[in-house]
Motif scaffolding. Structure first.
Motif, PDB file in Angstrom:
ATOM      1  N   ILE A 523       0.865  -1.180   0.000  1.00  0.00           N
ATOM      2  CA  ILE A 523       0.000   0.000   0.000  1.00  0.00           C
ATOM      3  C   ILE A 523       0.901   1.228   0.000  1.00  0.00           C
ATOM      4  N   LYS A 524       0.724   2.116  -0.957  1.00  0.00           N
ATOM      5  CA  LYS A 524       1.635   3.246  -1.133  1.00  0.00           C
ATOM      6  C   LYS A 524       1.562   4.253   0.003  1.00  0.00           C
ATOM      7  N   ALA A 525       0.374   4.518   0.508  1.00  0.00           N
ATOM      8  CA  ALA A 525       0.217   5.554   1.534  1.00  0.00           C
ATOM      9  C   ALA A 525      -0.739   5.068   2.606  1.00  0.00           C
ATOM     10  N   ALA A 526      -0.568   5.604   3.800  1.00  0.00           N
ATOM     11  CA  ALA A 526      -1.406   5.188   4.927  1.00  0.00           C
ATOM     12  C   ALA A 526      -2.798   5.781   4.871  1.00  0.00           C
ATOM     13  N   HIS A 527      -2.980   6.803   4.059  1.00  0.00           N
ATOM     14  CA  HIS A 527      -4.316   7.385   3.947  1.00  0.00           C
ATOM     15  C   HIS A 527      -4.447   8.095   2.611  1.00  0.00           C
ATOM     16  N   HIS A 528      -5.685   8.294   2.205  1.00  0.00           N
ATOM     17  CA  HIS A 528      -6.008   9.072   1.014  1.00  0.00           C
ATOM     18  C   HIS A 528      -7.303   9.811   1.300  1.00  0.00           C
ATOM     19  N   ILE A 529      -7.198  11.114   1.455  1.00  0.00           N
ATOM     20  CA  ILE A 529      -8.349  11.959   1.748  1.00  0.00           C
ATOM     21  C   ILE A 529      -8.428  13.014   0.648  1.00  0.00           C
ATOM     22  N   THR A 530      -9.534  13.036  -0.088  1.00  0.00           N
ATOM     23  CA  THR A 530      -9.674  13.929  -1.227  1.00  0.00           C
ATOM     24  C   THR A 530     -10.544  15.126  -0.868  1.00  0.00           C
ATOM     25  N   PRO A 531     -10.139  16.327  -1.258  1.00  0.00           N
ATOM     26  CA  PRO A 531     -10.984  17.499  -1.001  1.00  0.00           C
ATOM     27  C   PRO A 531     -12.230  17.498  -1.887  1.00  0.00           C
ATOM     28  N   LYS A 532     -13.131  18.402  -1.620  1.00  0.00           N
ATOM     29  CA  LYS A 532     -14.372  18.501  -2.383  1.00  0.00           C
ATOM     30  C   LYS A 532     -14.073  18.743  -3.849  1.00  0.00           C
ATOM     31  N   ASN A 533     -14.827  18.073  -4.715  1.00  0.00           N
ATOM     32  CA  ASN A 533     -14.630  18.193  -6.154  1.00  0.00           C
ATOM     33  C   ASN A 533     -15.098  19.567  -6.635  1.00  0.00           C
TER      34      ASN A 533
END
Length: 537
Positions: A523-533
């Motif tokens: 797994i490349k990163a411990a988290h993935h949080i995307t801002p509002k589109n």
């Protein structure tokens, strides 16, 4: 004397195209990785732009727009468009993706390709009808369904105009199959009266298909506007269709009418909850009697045309861009005209559409897998019944009733590791608290976890190393003393759940475990949080 041959139904239909798709979606339960590539196909069409329903743009490619279904191009990584009568496949991209109405707008890539494409289709699009088709009116759907590689014509009649799943639809008695989606449906005058998007999935029902009315398509165009980024690259902003801002109960029951003191000559529906966006106009307990001067019946229906009835929700969901709505209610024994209000999309705490109001976000906390509760997660076959009920309960709440939350967090898996030994997960759980603090969203939980990590890593290095190796040497005198009397500097992460035991992790050990879990599972990163589109409002 020989009669002239009857013209083909395909005459003048060069704007109908086959769409070939390669798609790669995200794994719902493991969003850090993608699924295998799959290929599919559908239909698209070029509609006339004589009424300037689409925003003008300066590029040649922008004038070569094709309409199809959103589900046809969902998760597409490569799109090829082949016009009817041509063997050339033109590359295309998604300009607007609108799953709320299941429509998408495509654009030919490259100025030279756009010029060639325009020549192939004859330089103009297909004409659009002005009104809804009449019942029993003949229609024929043109597309590229499964069962062959050439264009196909399916003929039927309009059997019903309905409000189904919060959208206006046209039901026809023609069989629509995979590949027909996005194909235009023509009336007897050769005008596009709807766009094919679905067929009945019930086993005991056959030869029933559904069309998106052309009125919905027109409004979809009006909701698309171009905006400029900082680098002056054009992209399109889509305004989601308005939501119905209240819940209601029909007033057909006599006892219910008596309890709310509704006279026999008052008809409408009883409002049981109202969104904060319209509380200046509507209130709980109101009897909604008219919408834009159209009477609402006790069963919630209004007149569509003539003697045809339809659910009153279509008046609200079908509101045009920047058009207000006028309500009349019966309140406190008086009929009242409410102030005009403008409707908009009301967000749901459990996001509905991938890549629109949510992305494949995740958080690995130690050895725990945490995901936001979304519609995709709710529809997964592993979703427990209890979580389905929790999903439904929260989806009924208006934003002002979210108790400060902006999303729900679910524990979906526990990776095997020494850190998590002894913890089992029989079914998914909603995370309520982190160290006693109410969790507001996945992003909030990530921030709380990061604060714990920073606090733990700020401890003296000898304390951290000793804590991390606490289990390596159980005979160590210092470790034994620490077991007898816990070091006050030890930091813990405690996750509280609904009606379930807490999970407690020692933060320094969890940091080490998290690194090992990421390496083990690639797994490349411990988290993935995307801002509002920014492409939606």
């Amino acid at each position: 004397m020989t009669s002239k041959p009857k013209p083909s139904a395909l005459f003048g239909k060069q704007g109908v195209c086959c769409v070939e798709i390669a798609r790669v979606g995200y794994d719902v339960l493991q969003p850090w990785q993608r699924n295998a590539q799959i290929k599919g196909s559908g239909t698209a069409c070029v509609l006339e732009d004589s009424q300037n329903l689409l925003t003008e743009n300066t590029t040649q490619a922008s004038r070569c727009r094709l309409l199809t279904n959103a589900h046809v191009v969902k998760s597409a990584t490569d799109i090829r468009v082949r016009p009817h009568g041509s063997t050339r496949r033109f590359p295309a991209k998604i300009v607007v993706y609108a799953p709320d109405v299941d429509l998408a707008l495509l654009e030919i890539l490259g100025s030279n390709e756009a010029v060639d494409f325009e020549k192939v289709i004859g330089g103009k699009g297909l004409p659009m009808a002005e009104e809804l088709p009449a019942l029993q009116e003949s229609v024929h759907v043109i597309g590229f369904p499964a069962g062959g590689s050439t264009i196909c014509i399916t003929e039927g009649v309009v059997s019903r105009i309905d409000f189904n799943n919060s959208r206006l639809v046209i039901q026809i008695d023609a069989a629509l199959n995979p590949g027909n989606s996005g194909g235009p449906a023509f009336n007897a005058a050769g005008q596009v009266t709807g766009v094919a998007f679905n067929k009945s999935q019930q086993r005991n029902i056959s030869n029933i298909g559904y069309l998106i009315p052309i009125a919905i398509v027109r409004e979809f165009f009006r909701r698309c506007t171009y905006a400029n980024r900082d680098n002056n690259v054009n992209y399109c902003i889509y305004e989601l269709t308005p939501s119905i801002p209240y819940s209601y109960h029909t007033l057909e029951n006599k006892s219910l009418r008596l309890s709310h003191e509704v006279p026999d000559d008052i008809h409408g529906v009883l409002l049981t909850s109202v969104c904060e966006t319209v509380r200046g106009a509507l209130s709980v307990g109101d009897v909604l009697t008219t919408i834009d001067n159209k009477p609402v019946a006790d069963d919630g229906q209004v007149v569509l045309r003539g003697d045809e009835l339809i659910n009153h929700g279509y008046l609200l969901r079908g509101k045009t861009h920047q058009e207000h709505v006028k309500f009349e209610v019966y309140r406190d024994g008086i009929l009242r005209q409410c102030p005009h209000v403008y409707l908009s999309n009301i967000p749901c705490i459990c996001p509905r559409w991938e890549l629109v109001d949510y992305h494949p976000d995740y958080l690995i906390l130690g050895a725990l897998v945490l995901l936001p509760l979304s519609t995709a997660l709710r529809r997964h076959k592993k979703c427990p019944i209890r979580l389905m009920a929790e999903y439904s309960r929260w989806c009924e709440k208006w934003p002002s009733e979210w108790d400060g939350k902006s999303g729900l967090v679910v524990l979906t898996d526990i990776f095997a590791h020494q850190l998590s030994f002894g913890y089992t997960l029989t079914q998914w759980k909603v995370v309520e608290t982190y160290n006693g603090i109410p969790v507001k969203s996945l992003s909030h939980l990530k921030d709380l976890w990061q604060a714990s990590v920073e606090e733990a890593t700020s401890l003296p290095q000898n304390n951290i190393s000793e804590t991390a190796t606490n289990e390596d040497d159980p005979t160590n005198v210092d470790n034994a003393d620490r077991n007898d009397k816990q070091d006050e500097s030890t930091i813990f992460a405690r996750l509280g759940f609904q009606d379930a035991n807490d999970i407690v992790l020692e933060v320094t050990a969890a940091i080490k475990a998290q690194s090992e879990v990421l390496e083990t599972h690639q797994i490349k990163a411990a988290h993935h949080i995307t801002p509002k589109n920014p492409k939606y409002k």
